[in-house]
Design an enzyme around this catalytic site. Sequence first.
Site, PDB file in Angstrom:
ATOM      1  N   TRP A  82       0.822  -1.208   0.000  1.00 38.86           N
ATOM      2  CA  TRP A  82       0.000   0.000   0.000  1.00 38.86           C
ATOM      3  C   TRP A  82       0.849   1.246   0.000  1.00 38.86           C
ATOM      4  O   TRP A  82       0.546   2.227  -0.695  1.00 38.86           O
ATOM      5  CB  TRP A  82      -0.979  -0.006   1.163  1.00 38.86           C
ATOM      6  CG  TRP A  82      -1.892  -1.194   1.116  1.00 38.86           C
ATOM      7  CD1 TRP A  82      -1.972  -2.207   2.016  1.00 38.86           C
ATOM      8  CD2 TRP A  82      -2.827  -1.512   0.061  1.00 38.86           C
ATOM      9  NE1 TRP A  82      -2.903  -3.133   1.597  1.00 38.86           N
ATOM     10  CE2 TRP A  82      -3.442  -2.734   0.414  1.00 38.86           C
ATOM     11  CE3 TRP A  82      -3.199  -0.892  -1.137  1.00 38.86           C
ATOM     12  CZ2 TRP A  82      -4.403  -3.342  -0.382  1.00 38.86           C
ATOM     13  CZ3 TRP A  82      -4.162  -1.495  -1.925  1.00 38.86           C
ATOM     14  CH2 TRP A  82      -4.752  -2.701  -1.549  1.00 38.86           C
ATOM     15  N   LYS A  87     -11.423  -2.326   6.858  1.00 41.23           N
ATOM     16  CA  LYS A  87     -10.503  -3.148   7.642  1.00 41.23           C
ATOM     17  C   LYS A  87     -10.868  -3.161   9.125  1.00 41.23           C
ATOM     18  O   LYS A  87     -10.638  -4.136   9.793  1.00 41.23           O
ATOM     19  CB  LYS A  87      -9.068  -2.657   7.476  1.00 41.23           C
ATOM     20  CG  LYS A  87      -8.600  -2.547   6.041  1.00 41.23           C
ATOM     21  CD  LYS A  87      -8.290  -3.892   5.417  1.00 41.23           C
ATOM     22  CE  LYS A  87      -8.172  -3.831   3.901  1.00 41.23           C
ATOM     23  NZ  LYS A  87      -7.185  -2.887   3.412  1.00 41.23           N
ATOM     24  N   ASP A 141      -1.805   6.722   6.227  1.00 42.43           N
ATOM     25  CA  ASP A 141      -2.829   5.785   5.799  1.00 42.43           C
ATOM     26  C   ASP A 141      -3.032   4.828   6.973  1.00 42.43           C
ATOM     27  O   ASP A 141      -2.155   4.018   7.280  1.00 42.43           O
ATOM     28  CB  ASP A 141      -2.334   5.033   4.550  1.00 42.43           C
ATOM     29  CG  ASP A 141      -3.270   3.895   4.136  1.00 42.43           C
ATOM     30  OD1 ASP A 141      -4.297   3.678   4.816  1.00 42.43           O
ATOM     31  OD2 ASP A 141      -2.959   3.221   3.131  1.00 42.43           O
TER      32      ASP A 141
END
Length: 346
Positions: free
Chosen positions: A91, A183, A159
């Site tokens: 990511w 998540k 993030d």
Amino acid sequence: MFKIHNFSAGPCILPPEVLKEASEAVKGWGNNGLSLIEMSHRSKPFVAVMEEARVITKELLGLPDRLGFLTTAYNLIPEGGSAAYTDTGTWAAKAIKEARHLGDIEVVGSSKDSGYNAIPHTPSVDSKHSYFHYTTNNTIFGTQYKHIPTEAGVPLVADMSSDIMSKKFDSTPFKLIYAGAQKNMGPAGTVMYAIDKEALGKTGRNIPSYLDLGVHLSKDSMFNTPPVFSVFTTLLTLRWLKNLGGIDVIEARNNAKAELIYGEIDRNELFTGYAETNSRSTMNATFQLIDDKHKEKFNAAWAEAGVSGINGHRSIGGYRASMYNALPLESVKVLVDVMKEFERTI
Ligand SMILES: *Cc1c(COP(=O)(O)O)cnc(C)c1O
């Protein structure tokens, strides 16, 4: 089904059979043994749903892709400006790639060479940079920052997709925090942005409306129609967390779950952890069988015990036990018992 004649312009009336199926899928989807909204989007049945939706949609239109990484850079890097990033996983690498469209990105730390198995040291970064971006928890590799890297010396952007709401943290060093809900906050479809308002509107750029966080802010996040089912279910999840006693309570539970699984990974002679000990994530525990010949038998053992979703990400293989807020300690106990029993009987 209902007595109301719903003439609402949108969100709008849906066919009764769709409502019935959607609500049933929330309780338990087909014979998958799970709710639709707690299931991996990589699972076969869900991939099939996506595929079918894509085929039907192709008769009409196509839509854009992943926006969060680009949005950050658009809103915070001025024309001709720069930012510092760490590359700690898939990511993070994607965030870097997107940000490079908009500025000079300096990668100031990376664990790529060691297969992203650790969190790199954070250096003091050049003060010319608009921010230091990092990924708090690396979902795929199972690593996690154990402290807020203020030593970077510039404002932080993070993030937090995979550990948001899992533990307490001080938000003052941050310019921007973003997290996909799916998540740890709710189902897929919703993204959370927390912005320091002072940081917006300073780039001198012409930002496309949809990517302009100032626009979303001024419209109370209703610039476009939000994914209501996703937002509603996220709200229910937030209420659940609040009623439980908030983040302090969940943090203690998450630590207990992590201690239990890592304790077993370290004790059990058949397994080895993937991440370096001091970088281990409390959310995603990655581990492997030392000898792959036991794979089929181990896979059968955990499936038999009702364990689901522990296959590692396709890019690293092995196993990954994701222990998000809603996962009870009892589930970790079941997995640990399977690992113990497996070692005893192999
Ligand atoms: C899952 C994840 C993302 C991507 O979320 P999408 O909604 O698929 O774009 C980004 N960052 C982290 C840390 C993630 O775990």
